[in-house]
Design a protein around this motif. Structure first.
Motif, short mmCIF file in Angstrom:
data_model
loop_
_atom_site.label_atom_id
_atom_site.label_comp_id
_atom_site.label_asym_id
_atom_site.label_seq_id
_atom_site.Cartn_x
_atom_site.Cartn_y
_atom_site.Cartn_z
N VAL A 79 0.90 -1.26 0.04
CA VAL A 79 -0.03 0.00 0.06
C VAL A 79 0.85 1.18 -0.12
N TYR A 80 0.50 2.09 -0.86
CA TYR A 80 1.34 3.48 -0.97
C TYR A 80 0.12 4.50 -0.63
N LYS A 81 0.51 5.54 0.20
CA LYS A 81 -0.24 6.71 0.51
C LYS A 81 0.33 7.97 0.13
N PRO A 82 0.08 8.27 -1.11
CA PRO A 82 0.47 9.67 -1.52
C PRO A 82 0.30 10.92 -0.59
N VAL A 83 -0.99 10.97 -0.25
CA VAL A 83 -1.58 11.95 0.72
C VAL A 83 -2.57 11.16 1.67
N ASP A 84 -2.67 11.85 2.70
CA ASP A 84 -3.56 11.19 3.97
C ASP A 84 -5.02 10.54 3.51
N ASN A 85 -5.77 11.14 2.54
CA ASN A 85 -6.97 10.46 2.17
C ASN A 85 -7.05 9.52 0.97
N ALA A 86 -5.87 9.42 0.63
CA ALA A 86 -5.83 8.17 -0.67
C ALA A 86 -4.82 7.17 -0.30
#
Length: 176
Positions: free
Chosen positions: A63-70
Motif C-alpha cells: 500500500v502506498y499513501k501519496p496523501v492522507d486521504n488516498a
C-alpha cells in the motif's frame, strides 16, 4: 490464520497473511435390503473410504499513501478449495470405471489486484476502483471422455476472469 500489516512510514505499508486448513472426511456405503420381509435392513457394508487435504494459502499487498486521504495498492493472493468428496467424506476409494475420487486434489486460484481508494468530506465519502485477474485451475468440469455416459466430472477446468470494480459509498446525511 495470521494476518498483519507492517507500517514502514506514513506512506508505505505491507500487509500479509498465511492460512492453513486441514479437511478430513470418511464414509461407508451400506447395502440395504429391498425385499420382504427385510426391507430396509442393512445386509452389508463396504470398507470405509477416507480422504483428507492439507491446504496452505497466502496473500500479500503493498500500500502506498501519496496523501492522507488516498491509497494505492497492489495485492496478490492464492486460495485452495477442497474437493466435495474430501469435505463430506463421500469419496469412492476404488472403482473399475475410473471414478475413484479419494485422492482428488483441491481447486486452486490465484488473484492479482491493483486498486485505489480516495476519501472525501472528512471520510464521509469514499471512491474506490480496482482492476483484477483471477486464474482458477483444477476444478470440476464435465468429463471430456465421450465414452463416459454416467455424468462423471473431471478435474480439468481452467478459467480466467479479468475485471474491474468502481465503488462510491458515503454518508448522505447525519440521519442516513
Amino acid at each position: 490464520y495470521v494476518f498483519d500489516t507492517l507500517k514502514f512510514n506514513e506512506q508505505w505499508q505491507l500487509t500479509g497473511g498465511l492460512r492453513y486448513e486441514h479437511n478430513e472426511g470418511s464414509s461407508t456405503a451400506y447395502t440395504v435390503s429391498t425385499t420382504l420381509p427385510n426391507i430396509g435392513a442393512i445386509t452389508g457394508a463396504a470398507a470405509p473410504a477416507k480422504n483428507s487435504d492439507d491446504l496452505f494459502s497466502y496473500r500479500a499487498g503493498l500500500v502506498y499513501k501519496p496523501v492522507d486521504n488516498a491509497s494505492l495498492y497492489l495485492a496478490y493472493g492464492n486460495s485452495k478449495t477442497p474437493s466435495k468428496a474430501s469435505v463430506n467424506g463421500s469419496c469412492t476409494a476404488t472403482s473399475t470405471t475410473g471414478t475413484a475420487n479419494c485422492g482428488v486434489p483441491p481447486e486452486t486460484a490465484v488473484n492479482y489486484e491493483l486498486g485505489t481508494k480516495w476519501d472525501f468530506k472528512g471520510g464521509k465519502l469514499s471512491l474506490t476502483a480496482s482492476i483484477f485477474r483471477n486464474d482458477r485451475e483444477n476444478y470440476r468440469v464435465a468429463d471430456p471422455d465421450p465414452t463416459n455416459l454416467s455424468g462423471e466430472q473431471a478435474l480439468d477446468g481452467e478459467a480466467r476472469v479479468d475485471g474491474f470494480t468502481v465503488g462510491l459509498s458515503g454518508l448522505l446525511a447525519d440521519n442516513w
